[in-house]
Scaffold this motif. Structure first.
Motif, short mmCIF file in Angstrom:
data_model
loop_
_atom_site.label_atom_id
_atom_site.label_comp_id
_atom_site.label_asym_id
_atom_site.label_seq_id
_atom_site.Cartn_x
_atom_site.Cartn_y
_atom_site.Cartn_z
N SER A 120 0.83 -1.21 0.00
CA SER A 120 0.00 0.00 0.00
C SER A 120 0.87 1.25 0.00
CB SER A 120 -0.91 0.02 1.24
OG SER A 120 -1.82 -1.05 1.22
N ARG A 122 -0.98 4.59 0.23
CA ARG A 122 -1.78 5.50 1.05
C ARG A 122 -2.79 4.69 1.85
NH1 ARG A 122 1.72 8.54 -0.07
NH2 ARG A 122 1.57 10.67 -0.93
N ALA A 142 -12.78 6.60 0.81
CA ALA A 142 -11.48 5.94 0.67
C ALA A 142 -11.42 5.11 -0.61
CB ALA A 142 -11.21 5.06 1.89
N GLY A 146 -8.58 7.01 -3.91
CA GLY A 146 -7.17 6.65 -3.98
C GLY A 146 -6.54 6.08 -2.73
N ILE A 147 -7.34 5.73 -1.71
CA ILE A 147 -6.78 5.13 -0.51
C ILE A 147 -6.72 3.61 -0.70
CG2 ILE A 147 -7.10 4.79 1.98
CD1 ILE A 147 -6.25 7.64 1.13
N ASP A 148 -5.58 3.02 -0.34
CA ASP A 148 -5.36 1.61 -0.62
C ASP A 148 -5.94 0.69 0.44
OD1 ASP A 148 -3.79 2.10 -2.98
OD2 ASP A 148 -2.16 2.73 -1.64
N PHE A 267 -8.47 12.59 1.48
CA PHE A 267 -8.18 11.51 0.55
C PHE A 267 -8.00 12.03 -0.87
CE2 PHE A 267 -10.82 8.46 3.42
CZ PHE A 267 -9.84 8.52 4.39
N GLY A 271 -4.41 11.34 -1.70
CA GLY A 271 -4.45 10.04 -2.35
C GLY A 271 -4.07 10.07 -3.80
N ARG A 272 -4.15 11.23 -4.42
CA ARG A 272 -3.83 11.29 -5.85
C ARG A 272 -2.34 11.51 -6.06
NH1 ARG A 272 -4.48 16.94 -7.93
NH2 ARG A 272 -4.62 18.31 -6.13
#
Length: 274
Positions: A120, A122, A142, A146-148, A267, A271-272
């Motif tokens: 992961s 993020r 999430a 883009g949150i893993d 996020f 996240g990006r």
């Protein structure tokens, strides 16, 4: 094919899972291998099935059996399908079923924290977020932004509580998640995150907070975004142990956002890829 069973006895023990068991009883922390959860609406049930969750039974409004529930029921094998008209089901469950369908499913075993983090870039950590509506909304953000993976402290609301699952629109089945052990947060948890190469970012209003668009923060290869409970926020010890304290710039004198809204902003920005 599913076994269609007309409801004639509200007190039938087979219906306890829908009408009388509490979320804590469904969770069954003493015997987690026996734990259950309730998925509501065809879309959510479909996402649970896609994730490999095993159905135990269904509760379906009669008119939906041959229509919007049909394809889902075909995927559920020979599990019992309890059915009745709308008014009967509302009386049984105490609320209007979303799109006329519930499914009781076995709780899948949870992975280890280390397993969740490996690979992961993020991750989000929820510290004592006890409102299932907020938990569901955070999972939806999430998954979309883009949150893993998501990690939750032991006292957070369970993502498989019925309301959390419903609010998340089933995204709790699309993004990896697990709980920290009871006494593992924050000290042991943050130590493990650092061992795995993560920098930690506490979402909190402090004098030394950096803006969420801080270039150094955005450049971190692996980042854990930590969010606290509504009202109380993060524990001081958690904030003190983190690499960053991060704020979302506000206007018009507003000091903060609801934790679910704040998670979406965080996020999106963190996240990006930059």
């Amino acid at each position: 094919m599913p076994r269609i069973i007309e409801i004639t006895d509200f007190e039938a023990p087979e219906l306890d899972v829908y009408a009388r068991l509490t979320e804590a009883q469904l969770l069954n922390r003493q015997e987690p291998e026996k734990g259950l959860f309730i998925a509501e609406s065809p879309r959510v049930i479909e996402r649970a099935l896609d994730a490999g969750c095993v159905p135990v039974s269904c509760l379906v409004e009669h008119k939906h059996i041959e229509h919007q529930a049909r394809k889902i029921l075909e995927r559920c094998g020979d599990v019992p399908v309890y059915t009745a008209e709308f008014d009967v089901l509302t009386q049984l469950t105490g609320f209007k079923l979303t799109r006329g369908m519930l499914c009781a499913m076995r709780r899948p075993p949870l992975p280890e924290v280390r397993q969740i983090c490996e690979g992961s870039r993020r991750i989000a950590i929820l510290e004592n977020v006890v409102n299932p509506t907020n938990v569901g909304a955070i999972f939806r953000s999430a998954a979309a932004l883009g949150i893993d993976a998501v990690l939750l402290t032991y006292d957070s609301s369970d993502p498989l509580y019925r309301r959390a699952v419903r609010v998340s629109m089933g995204t709790v089945f699309q993004i990896p998640w697990t709980f920290f052990e009871k006494d593992a947060w924050p000290e042991k948890g943050i130590r493990l995150l650092r061992e795995l190469g993560f920098r930690t970012a506490a979402m909190a209003l402090c004098d030394d907070s950096v803006s969420i668009d801080n270039p150094q923060l955005l450049a971190e290869e692996k980042l854990a975004v930590i969010l606290g409970a509504e009202g109380d926020g993060l524990a001081f010890s958690t904030i003190a142990d983190c690499d960053y304290t991060v704020r979302i710039p506000m206007s018009r004198g507003v000091d903060s956002l609801n934790v679910a809204a704040a998670s979406a902003v965080a996020f999106w920005e963190l996240g990006r890829k930059h």
